[in-house]
Design an enzyme around this catalytic site. Structure first.
Site, PDB file in Angstrom:
ATOM      1  N   LYS A 177       6.484  55.781  43.754  1.00  9.93           N
ATOM      2  CA  LYS A 177       7.289  54.564  43.685  1.00  9.93           C
ATOM      3  C   LYS A 177       7.044  53.834  42.368  1.00  9.93           C
ATOM      4  O   LYS A 177       7.989  53.336  41.736  1.00  9.93           O
ATOM      5  CB  LYS A 177       6.979  53.647  44.882  1.00  9.93           C
ATOM      6  CG  LYS A 177       7.557  54.175  46.188  1.00  9.93           C
ATOM      7  CD  LYS A 177       6.980  53.515  47.428  1.00  9.93           C
ATOM      8  CE  LYS A 177       7.524  54.216  48.680  1.00  9.93           C
ATOM      9  NZ  LYS A 177       6.909  53.830  49.937  1.00  9.93           N
ATOM     10  N   ASP A 230      12.445  47.501  52.079  1.00 10.43           N
ATOM     11  CA  ASP A 230      12.329  48.634  53.004  1.00 10.43           C
ATOM     12  C   ASP A 230      13.376  48.550  54.120  1.00 10.43           C
ATOM     13  O   ASP A 230      13.631  49.537  54.800  1.00 10.43           O
ATOM     14  CB  ASP A 230      10.945  48.617  53.683  1.00 10.43           C
ATOM     15  CG  ASP A 230       9.966  49.602  53.079  1.00 10.43           C
ATOM     16  OD1 ASP A 230      10.417  50.634  52.555  1.00 10.43           O
ATOM     17  OD2 ASP A 230       8.750  49.333  53.156  1.00 10.43           O
ATOM     18  N   GLN A 264       3.007  49.548  52.388  1.00  5.81           N
ATOM     19  CA  GLN A 264       3.051  50.955  52.793  1.00  5.81           C
ATOM     20  C   GLN A 264       2.486  51.112  54.205  1.00  5.81           C
ATOM     21  O   GLN A 264       1.404  50.602  54.512  1.00  5.81           O
ATOM     22  CB  GLN A 264       2.262  51.796  51.775  1.00  5.81           C
ATOM     23  CG  GLN A 264       2.347  53.298  51.996  1.00  5.81           C
ATOM     24  CD  GLN A 264       3.738  53.884  51.759  1.00  5.81           C
ATOM     25  OE1 GLN A 264       4.523  53.370  50.968  1.00  5.81           O
ATOM     26  NE2 GLN A 264       4.044  54.946  52.463  1.00  5.81           N
TER      27      GLN A 264
HETATM   28  N1  GUN Z   1       5.549  55.042  55.270  1.00  7.02           N
HETATM   29  C1  GUN Z   1       6.309  56.156  55.331  1.00  7.02           C
HETATM   30  N2  GUN Z   1       7.527  55.919  54.829  1.00  7.02           N
HETATM   31  C2  GUN Z   1       7.542  54.622  54.437  1.00  7.02           C
HETATM   32  C3  GUN Z   1       8.518  53.797  53.824  1.00  7.02           C
HETATM   33  O1  GUN Z   1       9.648  54.190  53.546  1.00  7.02           O
HETATM   34  N3  GUN Z   1       8.131  52.524  53.576  1.00  7.02           N
HETATM   35  C4  GUN Z   1       6.911  52.056  53.887  1.00  7.02           C
HETATM   36  N4  GUN Z   1       6.629  50.791  53.627  1.00  7.02           N
HETATM   37  N5  GUN Z   1       5.981  52.795  54.448  1.00  7.02           N
HETATM   38  C5  GUN Z   1       6.300  54.072  54.725  1.00  7.02           C
END
Ligand code: GUN
Length: 288
Positions: A52, A119, A96
């Site tokens: 990211k 998200d 996350q």
């Molecule tokens: N954990 C697995 N996929 C994601 C995601 O798309 N966003 C977040 N914040 N955590 C995750």
């Protein structure tokens, strides 16, 4: 039939170019800012988060990473989110998941301002998505829709079958396909006769989390198969939820793993972060 590949890498590269151009056009007015919070040292989470950061930098999006120890208290984490909610140079906040057991994911998600929830996990954004209002859409399902659009695959009137009902993929993927006028069926671990359901799918979304679970006999001839899985085989090789080699002989389109849905998730995060910055600019009546 041998399926045509839907390359997430290609679709993502195209979209990232567009995002980068738009970020450049806005740069004298606003620079989109993304805050990423990583708790603990889960290697998969760390690897996603690094991806990211790299993608943000390539698109000209400012990002900052807060790495916190497993031992952080829920109160301290909530306080950190609050600080980002109030920080005008941050337009997107991503915590996350998963979080350690002593921290409530629900509380943390709900503490993020819906305006910065890139998200699309906040109940307000989920409610907006369900009622067809403007919302931040969850990145993985949003990415799937973009892949279908890129290939001009019309979903209207088609039967989409989703296998998996997680809050971050299965459920919202069904909702977005419904918003595009598909007829949607959800399947999951308690579905009585899975094969009977999946063989009716014009569009089959596999979001189960089990290596090569979907076999040729689950798939109707000519179906579009989207594989959201990211698993490791016993030999350590990455694979999806779909038995790619067998299913590609039956499907009309199929996404590979890696290089399918994966690259789209981060791309839609960049898209949402840019959108959030533009929303902020609009509220402040700023124009490029
Ligand atoms: N954990 C697995 N996929 C994601 C995601 O798309 N966003 C977040 N914040 N955590 C995750």
């Amino acid at each position: 039939m041998t399926a045509e590949l839907i390359s997430g890498k290609e679709v993502a590269a195209n979209l990232r170019d567009q995002i980068k151009k738009e970020v450049e056009e806005w740069k004298d007015v606003i620079v989109p800012g993304l805050a990423v919070i990583l708790v603990g040292d889960n290697p998969a989470s760390r690897s996603y988060v690094k991806g990211k950061e790299k993608a943000s930098a390539e698109a000209g999006i400012y990002s900052e990473l807060k790495e916190l120890p497993d031992s952080i208290s829920e109160a301290d984490l909530l306080e950190m989110v609050e600080a980002y909610n109030d920080n005008p140079s941050i337009h997107g906040i991503l915590v996350q998941l998963p979080l350690p057991d002593h921290i409530s994911e629900k509380k943390v998600i709900e503490s993020i301002s819906p305006e910065k929830d890139v998200d699309g996990f906040h109940p307000i954004n989920i409610g907006r998505m369900m009622t067809g209002q403007d919302a931040f859409l969850p990145c993985t399902p949003f990415g799937i829709i973009q892949m279908l659009k890129y290939k001009n695959i019309d979903v209207e009137g088609k039967h989409a079958v989703i296998v998996g009902r997680s809050n971050i993929v299965g459920k919202p993927a069904g909702q977005l396909l419904l918003n595009e006028n598909a007829t949607v069926t959800y399947c999951h671990s308690r579905t009585a006769d899975l094969q009977q359901m999946t063989t009716q799918a014009d569009i089959l979304i596999a979001a189960i989390g089990r290596a090569e679970f979907i076999k040729a006999e689950h798939v109707k001839e000519g179906a579009v198969v989207i594989d959201v899985g990211m698993n490791r085989k016993e030999n350590g090789k990455l694979c999806g939820d779909v038995d790619f080699e067998a299913v590609k002989e039956k499907a009309s389109y199929i996404t590979p793993v890696p290089g399918g849905v994966g690259p789209m998730t981060i791309t839609m995060l960049l898209y949402n972060t840019l959108q959030s910055a533009k929303n902020h600019a609009e509220r402040e009546q700023l124009k490029p």
